[in-house]
Design an enzyme around this catalytic site. Structure first.
Site, PDB file in Angstrom:
ATOM      1  N   ALA A  71       0.847  -1.207   0.000  1.00 31.10           N
ATOM      2  CA  ALA A  71       0.000   0.000   0.000  1.00 31.10           C
ATOM      3  C   ALA A  71       0.872   1.244   0.000  1.00 31.10           C
ATOM      4  O   ALA A  71       1.713   1.417   0.883  1.00 31.10           O
ATOM      5  CB  ALA A  71      -0.901  -0.014   1.232  1.00 31.10           C
ATOM      6  N   TYR A 138       8.713  11.075  -3.868  1.00 31.57           N
ATOM      7  CA  TYR A 138       8.290   9.669  -3.908  1.00 31.57           C
ATOM      8  C   TYR A 138       9.464   8.758  -3.535  1.00 31.57           C
ATOM      9  O   TYR A 138       9.360   7.929  -2.622  1.00 31.57           O
ATOM     10  CB  TYR A 138       7.765   9.315  -5.307  1.00 31.57           C
ATOM     11  N   LYS A 142      10.183   6.454   0.081  1.00 34.11           N
ATOM     12  CA  LYS A 142      10.462   5.004   0.104  1.00 34.11           C
ATOM     13  C   LYS A 142      11.850   4.727   0.703  1.00 34.11           C
ATOM     14  O   LYS A 142      12.031   3.743   1.430  1.00 34.11           O
ATOM     15  CB  LYS A 142      10.386   4.459  -1.324  1.00 34.11           C
ATOM     16  N   ASN A 167      10.997  -1.295 -13.765  1.00 34.90           N
ATOM     17  CA  ASN A 167       9.713  -0.955 -14.411  1.00 34.90           C
ATOM     18  C   ASN A 167       8.827  -2.189 -14.572  1.00 34.90           C
ATOM     19  O   ASN A 167       9.075  -3.019 -15.458  1.00 34.90           O
ATOM     20  CB  ASN A 167       9.973  -0.270 -15.751  1.00 34.90           C
ATOM     21  N   ARG A 276      10.491  14.922 -19.065  1.00 38.92           N
ATOM     22  CA  ARG A 276       9.661  14.958 -17.861  1.00 38.92           C
ATOM     23  C   ARG A 276      10.616  15.192 -16.683  1.00 38.92           C
ATOM     24  O   ARG A 276      11.583  14.428 -16.535  1.00 38.92           O
ATOM     25  CB  ARG A 276       8.948  13.606 -17.730  1.00 38.92           C
TER      26      ARG A 276
HETATM   27  N1  UDP Z   1       7.241   8.067 -20.931  1.00 38.53           N
HETATM   28  C1  UDP Z   1       6.967   8.711 -22.123  1.00 38.53           C
HETATM   29  N2  UDP Z   1       5.659   8.992 -22.432  1.00 38.53           N
HETATM   30  C2  UDP Z   1       4.627   8.673 -21.611  1.00 38.53           C
HETATM   31  C3  UDP Z   1       4.918   7.987 -20.391  1.00 38.53           C
HETATM   32  C4  UDP Z   1       6.234   7.700 -20.077  1.00 38.53           C
HETATM   33  O1  UDP Z   1       7.875   9.029 -22.893  1.00 38.53           O
HETATM   34  O2  UDP Z   1       3.477   8.970 -21.922  1.00 38.53           O
HETATM   35  C5  UDP Z   1       8.637   7.775 -20.568  1.00 38.53           C
HETATM   36  C6  UDP Z   1       9.065   8.332 -19.221  1.00 38.53           C
HETATM   37  O3  UDP Z   1       9.414   9.702 -19.332  1.00 38.53           O
HETATM   38  C7  UDP Z   1      10.243   7.435 -18.893  1.00 38.53           C
HETATM   39  C8  UDP Z   1       9.807   6.077 -19.485  1.00 38.53           C
HETATM   40  O4  UDP Z   1       8.785   6.383 -20.442  1.00 38.53           O
HETATM   41  O5  UDP Z   1      11.390   7.859 -19.577  1.00 38.53           O
HETATM   42  C9  UDP Z   1       9.231   5.139 -18.451  1.00 38.53           C
HETATM   43  O6  UDP Z   1       8.271   5.889 -17.685  1.00 38.53           O
HETATM   44  P1  UDP Z   1       7.255   5.230 -16.672  1.00 38.53           P
HETATM   45  O7  UDP Z   1       6.399   6.338 -16.130  1.00 38.53           O
HETATM   46  O8  UDP Z   1       6.562   4.079 -17.327  1.00 38.53           O
HETATM   47  O9  UDP Z   1       8.173   4.613 -15.537  1.00 38.53           O
HETATM   48  P2  UDP Z   1       9.315   5.287 -14.602  1.00 38.53           P
HETATM   49  O10 UDP Z   1      10.608   4.883 -15.223  1.00 38.53           O
HETATM   50  O11 UDP Z   1       9.100   6.749 -14.551  1.00 38.53           O
HETATM   51  O12 UDP Z   1       9.083   4.607 -13.282  1.00 38.53           O
END
Ligand code: UDP
Length: 325
Positions: A71, A138, A142, A167, A276
């Site tokens: 959770a 986040y 953790k 992932n 991002r």
């Molecule tokens: N990503 C992307 N477009 C999206 C969602 C994710 O390009 O709509 C990219 C994100 O920036 C990262 C990778 O995909 O580089 C994996 O992202 P995710 O959120 O799945 O997992 P994270 O590695 O952040 O835990």
């Protein structure tokens, strides 16, 4: 064993709960259904609806041998905007759980930690002894729990295992990713494939990687579940063990989208966009320790198969009108 699974109505927690039931364990799921789904809780599990802070003590008092603690809040961007929710919902609630375990004399816990504790790593693949320096609230929330587990092990004899997920993707036994707010790459790309979204935005194309997009290590949720069952057996009083869980192979965002095109047969429009914030360029696990100490063998390491399982779940849940958005 009689096992408390917190977050057992969520994606990963429900898959692990299903595997525990298959293995003959007696499972109690505690989940507040804030992001999980009651229908994901496997048949054969007892279910308590509510928060860890409010309800863990009562469940533990009923006789529990071990806790699997899933959770948590897990939206990285939300954690940046509202860190207090993560300190309270993740760290605070976990500390309350540890206190309740101590009061009830429950001595084993397997905890869902994350690769996000490593932040931007110096090198790949990442070993468990890499520096912990999370880049987001986040990850920090953790990492703090990992530290608390180590101290409860040292001072109070707890047997604890932190599993640091890379992932996680794929589906198992009708359970897959279906978040109301979806941020993960594979489910988003599959939503584009099924026409629920118009395109996928590629978050950054100027990273120092072969094709300029971020590289991640994708692991099948059923392989991840296997590691939890093994970790449960390897909990040792007075020890806090940490294992990275990934396949040790990295795939770029573009490679993931291409593989989704192959699996689904759909064109999947993509639009190159900005980075991002907080995304490391490359996150790939060194998981030799989980293999050697736990005897863990990932059985579904191929990206194609992981995406095929996620797609089968996606199309099946869309067909029954499930909340796939
Ligand atoms: N990503 C992307 N477009 C999206 C969602 C994710 O390009 O709509 C990219 C994100 O920036 C990262 C990778 O995909 O580089 C994996 O992202 P995710 O959120 O799945 O997992 P994270 O590695 O952040 O835990």
């Amino acid at each position: 064993m009689r096992i408390l699974v917190t977050g057992g109505a969520g994606y990963i927690g429900s898959v692990v709960a299903a595997r525990l039931v298959e293995a003959g364990h007696d499972v109690v799921v505690l989940d507040d259904l804030s992001t999980g789904h009651r229908t994901a809780v496997p048949g054969g599990c007892a279910f308590v609806e509510g928060g860890v802070r409010e309800h863990a003590a009562a469940v533990l008092a009923g006789g529990i041998d071990a806790v699997l603690h899933f959770a948590a809040k897990s939206l990285v961007a939300e954690s940046v905007a509202r860190p207090e929710l993560y300190w309270s919902g993740n760290t605070g609630a976990s500390l309350a759980l540890l206190e309740a375990m101590r009061a009830a004399g429950v001595g084993r816990i397997v905890f869902s930690s994350t690769a996000a504790v490593y932040g931007e790593p110096d090198s790949a693949p990442i070993r468990e002894d890499a520096p912990v320096r999370p880049a987001t609230p986040y990850g920090a929330s953790k990492a703090a729990i990992d530290t608390a587990l180590a101290e409860h092990a040292r001072m109070h004899g707890l047997g604890a295992v932190s599993l640091r997920y890379f992932n996680v993707a794929g589906a198992y036994a009708g359970r897959g990713e279906r978040h109301t707010t979806e941020t993960h790459l594979i489910p988003i790309v599959l939503q584009v494939a099924s026409g629920e979204r118009g395109h996928v935005a590629v978050n950054g194309t100027d990273y120092p990687t072969a094709d300029g997009t971020c590289v991640r290590d994708y692991i099948h949720v059923a392989d991840l579940a296997d590691a939890h069952l093994l970790a449960l057996e390897h909990c040792t009083p007075g020890e806090h063990q940490v294992f990275n869980l990934g396949n040790g192979a990295g795939f770029s965002v573009r490679e993931v989208i291409d593989t989704c095109r192959e699996v689904t047969g759909h064109p999947i429009p993509q639009v190159d966009g900005a980075r991002r914030p907080g995304d490391p360029a490359v996150l790939v696990a060194a998981s030799d320790l989980a293999r050697s100490r736990l005897g863990w063998i990932p059985r579904r390491p191929g990206l194609h198969g992981i995406i095929a399982d996620a797609w089968a779940f996606h199309t099946a849940s869309a067909a029954v009108g499930g909340p796939a958005a």
